[in-house]
Design a protein around this motif. Structure first.
Motif, PDB file in Angstrom:
ATOM      1  N   SER A  34      -8.224  -2.633   9.216  1.00  0.00           N
ATOM      2  CA  SER A  34      -9.681  -2.127   8.284  1.00  0.00           C
ATOM      3  C   SER A  34      -9.104  -2.035   6.559  1.00  0.00           C
ATOM      4  O   SER A  34      -9.286  -2.714   5.600  1.00  0.00           O
ATOM      5  CB  SER A  34     -10.683  -1.423   8.442  1.00  0.00           C
ATOM      6  OG  SER A  34      -9.779   0.141   8.464  1.00  0.00           O
ATOM      7  N   TYR A  35      -8.518  -1.278   7.050  1.00  0.00           N
ATOM      8  CA  TYR A  35      -7.410  -0.808   5.544  1.00  0.00           C
ATOM      9  C   TYR A  35      -6.669  -1.967   4.904  1.00  0.00           C
ATOM     10  O   TYR A  35      -6.298  -2.491   3.356  1.00  0.00           O
ATOM     11  CB  TYR A  35      -6.584   0.623   5.298  1.00  0.00           C
ATOM     12  CG  TYR A  35      -5.833   0.911   4.510  1.00  0.00           C
ATOM     13  CD1 TYR A  35      -5.118   0.727   3.683  1.00  0.00           C
ATOM     14  CD2 TYR A  35      -7.248   1.795   2.922  1.00  0.00           C
ATOM     15  CE1 TYR A  35      -3.858   1.561   2.122  1.00  0.00           C
ATOM     16  CE2 TYR A  35      -7.073   1.893   1.302  1.00  0.00           C
ATOM     17  CZ  TYR A  35      -5.455   2.098   1.226  1.00  0.00           C
ATOM     18  OH  TYR A  35      -4.916   1.769   0.255  1.00  0.00           O
ATOM     19  N   GLU A  74       1.119   9.961  -5.489  1.00  0.00           N
ATOM     20  CA  GLU A  74       1.645  10.824  -4.780  1.00  0.00           C
ATOM     21  C   GLU A  74       2.909  11.447  -6.440  1.00  0.00           C
ATOM     22  O   GLU A  74       2.815  12.843  -6.212  1.00  0.00           O
ATOM     23  CB  GLU A  74       2.731  11.546  -3.505  1.00  0.00           C
ATOM     24  CG  GLU A  74       1.873  10.398  -2.688  1.00  0.00           C
ATOM     25  CD  GLU A  74       3.014  10.664  -1.221  1.00  0.00           C
ATOM     26  OE1 GLU A  74       3.253  10.795  -0.901  1.00  0.00           O
ATOM     27  OE2 GLU A  74       1.990  10.752  -0.187  1.00  0.00           O
ATOM     28  N   GLU A  95     -11.111   3.902  -1.570  1.00  0.00           N
ATOM     29  CA  GLU A  95      -9.762   3.807  -1.961  1.00  0.00           C
ATOM     30  C   GLU A  95      -9.520   2.406  -3.208  1.00  0.00           C
ATOM     31  O   GLU A  95      -8.582   2.659  -4.058  1.00  0.00           O
ATOM     32  CB  GLU A  95      -8.401   3.936  -0.997  1.00  0.00           C
ATOM     33  CG  GLU A  95      -9.190   4.890   0.573  1.00  0.00           C
ATOM     34  CD  GLU A  95      -8.267   4.685   1.781  1.00  0.00           C
ATOM     35  OE1 GLU A  95      -8.000   3.614   1.855  1.00  0.00           O
ATOM     36  OE2 GLU A  95      -8.565   5.709   2.337  1.00  0.00           O
ATOM     37  N   PRO A  96      -9.622   1.035  -2.732  1.00  0.00           N
ATOM     38  CA  PRO A  96      -9.257   0.055  -3.830  1.00  0.00           C
ATOM     39  C   PRO A  96      -9.835   0.434  -4.093  1.00  0.00           C
ATOM     40  O   PRO A  96      -8.947  -0.121  -5.999  1.00  0.00           O
ATOM     41  CB  PRO A  96      -9.735  -0.968  -2.866  1.00  0.00           C
ATOM     42  CG  PRO A  96     -11.360  -1.021  -1.968  1.00  0.00           C
ATOM     43  CD  PRO A  96     -10.695   0.761  -1.487  1.00  0.00           C
ATOM     44  N   ASN A 146     -12.968   2.727   2.460  1.00  0.00           N
ATOM     45  CA  ASN A 146     -11.868   2.289   2.048  1.00  0.00           C
ATOM     46  C   ASN A 146     -12.835   1.343   0.964  1.00  0.00           C
ATOM     47  O   ASN A 146     -12.381   0.900   0.441  1.00  0.00           O
ATOM     48  CB  ASN A 146     -12.444   0.312   3.404  1.00  0.00           C
ATOM     49  CG  ASN A 146     -11.825   1.489   4.770  1.00  0.00           C
ATOM     50  OD1 ASN A 146     -10.497   2.410   4.897  1.00  0.00           O
ATOM     51  ND2 ASN A 146     -12.260   0.805   5.325  1.00  0.00           N
ATOM     52  N   ALA A 164      -8.490  -4.874   2.516  1.00  0.00           N
ATOM     53  CA  ALA A 164      -8.636  -5.029   1.671  1.00  0.00           C
ATOM     54  C   ALA A 164      -8.552  -4.919   0.537  1.00  0.00           C
ATOM     55  O   ALA A 164      -8.305  -5.565  -0.826  1.00  0.00           O
ATOM     56  CB  ALA A 164      -8.874  -3.280   1.409  1.00  0.00           C
ATOM     57  N   PRO A 165      -6.270  -5.356   0.599  1.00  0.00           N
ATOM     58  CA  PRO A 165      -5.762  -5.861  -0.027  1.00  0.00           C
ATOM     59  C   PRO A 165      -6.124  -7.356  -0.396  1.00  0.00           C
ATOM     60  O   PRO A 165      -5.453  -7.409  -1.812  1.00  0.00           O
ATOM     61  CB  PRO A 165      -4.433  -5.178  -0.516  1.00  0.00           C
ATOM     62  CG  PRO A 165      -4.364  -4.515   1.192  1.00  0.00           C
ATOM     63  CD  PRO A 165      -6.062  -4.647   1.587  1.00  0.00           C
ATOM     64  N   GLN A 171      -6.545   2.229  -5.868  1.00  0.00           N
ATOM     65  CA  GLN A 171      -5.812   1.044  -6.657  1.00  0.00           C
ATOM     66  C   GLN A 171      -6.274   0.773  -8.189  1.00  0.00           C
ATOM     67  O   GLN A 171      -5.415   0.583  -8.787  1.00  0.00           O
ATOM     68  CB  GLN A 171      -5.806   0.345  -5.506  1.00  0.00           C
ATOM     69  CG  GLN A 171      -5.379   1.242  -4.277  1.00  0.00           C
ATOM     70  CD  GLN A 171      -5.395   0.239  -2.968  1.00  0.00           C
ATOM     71  OE1 GLN A 171      -5.511  -1.477  -3.269  1.00  0.00           O
ATOM     72  NE2 GLN A 171      -4.783   0.703  -1.804  1.00  0.00           N
ATOM     73  N   MET A 172      -7.776   0.243  -8.354  1.00  0.00           N
ATOM     74  CA  MET A 172      -7.742  -0.618  -9.072  1.00  0.00           C
ATOM     75  C   MET A 172      -7.112   0.497 -10.119  1.00  0.00           C
ATOM     76  O   MET A 172      -7.005  -0.043 -11.270  1.00  0.00           O
ATOM     77  CB  MET A 172      -9.166  -1.608  -9.200  1.00  0.00           C
ATOM     78  CG  MET A 172      -9.584  -2.315  -8.086  1.00  0.00           C
ATOM     79  SD  MET A 172      -9.186  -3.789  -8.722  1.00  0.00           S
ATOM     80  CE  MET A 172      -9.659  -4.301  -9.620  1.00  0.00           C
ATOM     81  N   LEU A 211       3.185   5.452  -2.813  1.00  0.00           N
ATOM     82  CA  LEU A 211       4.134   6.581  -3.559  1.00  0.00           C
ATOM     83  C   LEU A 211       3.800   7.046  -4.952  1.00  0.00           C
ATOM     84  O   LEU A 211       4.231   7.880  -5.748  1.00  0.00           O
ATOM     85  CB  LEU A 211       5.505   5.636  -3.594  1.00  0.00           C
ATOM     86  CG  LEU A 211       6.074   5.464  -2.202  1.00  0.00           C
ATOM     87  CD1 LEU A 211       7.407   4.346  -2.048  1.00  0.00           C
ATOM     88  CD2 LEU A 211       6.953   7.015  -1.704  1.00  0.00           C
ATOM     89  N   GLU A 270      -4.175   0.783 -11.049  1.00  0.00           N
ATOM     90  CA  GLU A 270      -2.195  -0.784 -11.716  1.00  0.00           C
ATOM     91  C   GLU A 270      -2.797  -0.810 -12.423  1.00  0.00           C
ATOM     92  O   GLU A 270      -1.700  -1.242 -13.367  1.00  0.00           O
ATOM     93  CB  GLU A 270      -3.387  -1.480 -10.374  1.00  0.00           C
ATOM     94  CG  GLU A 270      -2.928  -1.652  -9.322  1.00  0.00           C
ATOM     95  CD  GLU A 270      -3.105  -3.300  -8.630  1.00  0.00           C
ATOM     96  OE1 GLU A 270      -3.836  -4.081  -9.069  1.00  0.00           O
ATOM     97  OE2 GLU A 270      -2.999  -3.113  -7.427  1.00  0.00           O
ATOM     98  N   ASN A 302       1.026  -1.236   0.090  1.00  0.00           N
ATOM     99  CA  ASN A 302      -0.004   0.067  -0.475  1.00  0.00           C
ATOM    100  C   ASN A 302       0.717   0.917   0.152  1.00  0.00           C
ATOM    101  O   ASN A 302       0.041   2.646  -0.313  1.00  0.00           O
ATOM    102  CB  ASN A 302      -0.394  -0.075   0.787  1.00  0.00           C
ATOM    103  CG  ASN A 302      -1.890  -1.332   0.832  1.00  0.00           C
ATOM    104  OD1 ASN A 302      -2.485  -0.778   0.244  1.00  0.00           O
ATOM    105  ND2 ASN A 302      -1.587  -2.106   1.674  1.00  0.00           N
ATOM    106  N   ILE A 314      -7.483  -7.927  -4.448  1.00  0.00           N
ATOM    107  CA  ILE A 314      -6.569  -7.580  -5.419  1.00  0.00           C
ATOM    108  C   ILE A 314      -5.701  -8.360  -5.620  1.00  0.00           C
ATOM    109  O   ILE A 314      -5.641  -9.257  -6.783  1.00  0.00           O
ATOM    110  CB  ILE A 314      -5.902  -6.442  -5.022  1.00  0.00           C
ATOM    111  CG1 ILE A 314      -7.244  -5.120  -5.147  1.00  0.00           C
ATOM    112  CG2 ILE A 314      -4.985  -5.405  -5.999  1.00  0.00           C
ATOM    113  CD1 ILE A 314      -6.966  -4.016  -4.452  1.00  0.00           C
ATOM    114  N   TRP A 326      -5.319  12.245  -0.378  1.00  0.00           N
ATOM    115  CA  TRP A 326      -6.055  10.775   0.015  1.00  0.00           C
ATOM    116  C   TRP A 326      -5.553  10.978   1.472  1.00  0.00           C
ATOM    117  O   TRP A 326      -6.426   9.900   2.069  1.00  0.00           O
ATOM    118  CB  TRP A 326      -4.710  10.061  -0.903  1.00  0.00           C
ATOM    119  CG  TRP A 326      -4.480   8.288  -0.280  1.00  0.00           C
ATOM    120  CD1 TRP A 326      -5.931   8.028  -0.304  1.00  0.00           C
ATOM    121  CD2 TRP A 326      -3.834   8.233   0.810  1.00  0.00           C
ATOM    122  NE1 TRP A 326      -5.096   6.705   0.814  1.00  0.00           N
ATOM    123  CE2 TRP A 326      -4.052   7.110   1.039  1.00  0.00           C
ATOM    124  CE3 TRP A 326      -2.822   8.521   1.606  1.00  0.00           C
ATOM    125  CZ2 TRP A 326      -3.766   6.223   1.758  1.00  0.00           C
ATOM    126  CZ3 TRP A 326      -2.024   7.615   2.196  1.00  0.00           C
ATOM    127  CH2 TRP A 326      -3.011   6.392   2.117  1.00  0.00           C
TER     128      TRP A 326
END
Lengths: 371, 221
Positions: free
Chosen positions: B213-214, A276, A362-363, A359, B217-218, A366-367, A273, A370, A268, B221, A332
């Motif tokens: 909790s965060y 940012e 946030e994914p 939460n 999530a991964p 990320q999705m 990084l 990626e 994560n 993925i 973020w």
């Protein structure tokens, strides 16, 4: 010889009640009058003709003892009245020249009665007027007749001494009353400061220090839970020490927990990084993280220098990051900070649901990043 | 007789007046102490228990933890252990707390100073020149002497110090930077340190819950 002549004259006078010119002549001379007053007690003591004289002697004995004790005061009053009555009868039989003397005697007796009556209830407050009255009575006695009233002087002196004793007893009682109340509730001995010792500079400084310490102890008592009912300093300090130790243990436990969560977060962290890096606005953060990447990419020969560099940078980074993020925080990080604040201050389920929403969001980011 | 009476009266009046004065002075001192205590407590509560301060500290803590992660990721080849990571996290948290306190109190200054000292020592050790080992030996000898003196002082103090002062000394050892201070200073620093620790515990609890909790999530993925 003078004494014998005077006694003979009095004996002659008693049977010859009807001889007016002799009586007038005796009254006219002051010396004869004084002699008669001197002779009267002498006649009474040896002859003991009447029972009244015996009663008077007995009453005289009582006031001496009464001076020491409180209740026999009315005995003294009775004796004074008897003495007052006798000279009044004699003077009434005699001519009118003695009227001012009788008036003065009556005033004297009334004053003495008033003094004694007042002295009993007054106690401490009216000491000085009593002394002034005593001095006045002494002056009057000396002015009128020396020999005949010597007994009265002695009686008054006895009364004065008894009064002084009473006052001393009262003062001692007051002192005891003052001393007793603090001693009764306290078990330890209460030592009082000497004269001038309480205002000494050292004792004032010590007093200020103790006040300061007591203030701090009350503040600590308010902070530590379950410490409000405790009254002893030693026990209170024990509670405070235990509380500080428990807080430090919690911090250590939580830091270990964060460290264990950390390896999962490395991925994560990389994601953060990348996010940012993508954001163009923050040049300082980009430069800092570029420095970090360059440090990572350095060859093994400079690895020791690489170790030293981040340690130097640790002192610089937090202040810079603090300034940057306080000025222009990222999107973020804003979300994370808001969630942290919500978690910190409110534990309601609704806020937890809000965190879940964050939460979920946030994914999705990320999705998107990626691919 | 009059002189005796006059001698008896004045001391009673003087003692009564002194007692009254003492009572008045004690009442006034109690009032002043209460007012000062209330003002001090108000200031302290304003410092540590406000929402702004909580947010500031949590932000600084988060940044510090990020840096700790960067350092740990950089040094992954050296394979650090969990304990070292825990210590690093704790040091970062304490530093953030000290920075948020802004050096107003002794414990915050002591934490920052200790950090600087540790860095200084670490930097000096790896160098292998001739002059440096002499310096290190001198430093070690001085530290040994200071330790011996401290031990002797403690042994002497244990005999003479009463229980309350002994416990205040124990409290002084718990709070950083207050080992040799006087009793009122230790108590003041302890009040501030306790409030700061409470805030730190709250912030770290919230962080742990957030990350746990965060962290869930991964895996999908």
């Amino acid at each position: 010889m003078n004494m014998d002549k005077e006694t003979e004259q009095t004996l002659n006078y008693l049977p010859l009640g009807q001889s007016d010119p002799f009586g007038n002549g005796n009254e006219g001379t002051i010396g004869d009058f004084l002699g008669r007053y001197c002779n009267n007690p002498q006649e009474i003591s040896p002859l003991t003709l009447q029972s009244f004289s015996l009663n008077s002697q007995i009453s005289e004995n009582f006031p001496i003892s009464g001076g020491i004790r409180f209740p026999p005061y009315p005995g003294q009053f009775g004796s004074d009245r008897e003495f007052g009555s006798q000279p009044t009868t004699q003077e009434s039989n005699k001519s009118s020249l003695l009227d001012p003397d009788s008036v003065s005697d009556r005033v004297h007796t009334t004053k003495s009665n008033s003094r004694k009556r007042k002295s009993i209830p007054s106690g401490n407050g009216k000491e000085s007027p009593a002394s002034s009255s005593l001095t006045a009575s002494n002056s009057k006695v000396s002015g009128e007749n020396g020999g005949s009233k010597g007994g009265k002087r002695s009686k008054q002196d006895v009364a004065g001494s008894s009064k002084n004793g009473v006052e001393k007893c009262d003062s001692k009682g007051d002192n005891k009353d003052d001393a007793k109340p603090p001693e009764a509730p306290k078990d330890y001995i209460h030592v009082r400061a000497r004269r001038g010792q309480a205002t000494d500079s050292h004792s004032l400084a010590e007093r200020a220090r103790r006040e300061k310490i007591s203030e701090r102890m009350t503040l600590l008592q308010d902070l530590v839970p379950g410490c409000n009912r405790i009254t002893g300093k030693a026990v209170m300090l024990d509670e405070i020490i235990n509380y500080v130790q428990s807080l430090q243990r919690q911090v250590e436990f939580l830091s270990m927990k964060l460290a264990t969560v950390n390896p999962r977060m490395e991925f994560n962290a990389n994601a953060s990084l990348s996010t940012e890096m993508i954001q163009p606005g923050e040049s300082l953060t980009q430069s800092l993280y570029a420095m970090a990447c360059s440090e990572q990419r350095l060859p093994s020969a400079y690895y020791s220098l690489g170790k030293n560099m981040p340690r130097f940078s640790d002192t610089q980074f937090p202040s810079n990051d603090g300034f940057v993020h306080t000025e222009t925080p990222g999107f973020w990080e804003n979300n994370d900070l808001q969630s942290i604040v919500q978690m910190g201050f409110g534990d309601i389920l609704q806020q937890q649901s809000n965190n879940n929403n964050n939460n979920c969001s946030e994914p999705t980011l990320q999705m998107k990043l990626e691919p | 007789m009059a002189s005796l009476i006059s001698d008896i009266e004045p001391p009673t009046s003087t003692t009564s007046d002194l007692v009254r004065r003492k009572k008045r002075s004690s009442a006034s001192s109690a009032a002043s102490s209460r007012s000062s205590a209330s003002s001090v407590s108000g200031e302290i509560h304003a410092r540590w228990r406000s929402e702004k301060q909580q947010r500031i500290y949590s932000a600084k803590l988060f940044q510090a933890l990020q840096q700790v992660r960067l350092n740990s990721s950089a040094s992954t080849s050296s394979s650090p252990t969990a304990q070292k990571r825990g210590k690093a996290v704790r040091e970062a948290a304490d530093r953030a707390l000290a920075v948020s306190a802004r050096g107003r109190t002794l414990w915050s200054r002591a934490i920052l100073a200790n950090r600087i000292k540790l860095k200084f020592r670490k930097q000096r050790r790896p160098r292998a020149t001739m002059a440096i080992p002499a310096m290190t030996t001198v430093v070690s000898s001085s530290s040994n002497r200071s330790r011996k003196r401290r031990v002797s002082v403690l042994r002497l103090n244990k005999k003479s110090i009463p229980d309350v002062n002994r416990k205040v000394r124990v409290l002084g050892r718990l709070v950083p930077g207050c080992g040799k201070q006087s009793v009122p200073v230790i108590l003041e620093e302890a009040t501030d340190y306790i409030q700061a620790l409470e805030m730190q515990v709250r912030a770290m609890n919230s962080l742990v819950q957030l990350l746990s909790s965060y962290g869930s999530a991964p895996p999908p993925i």
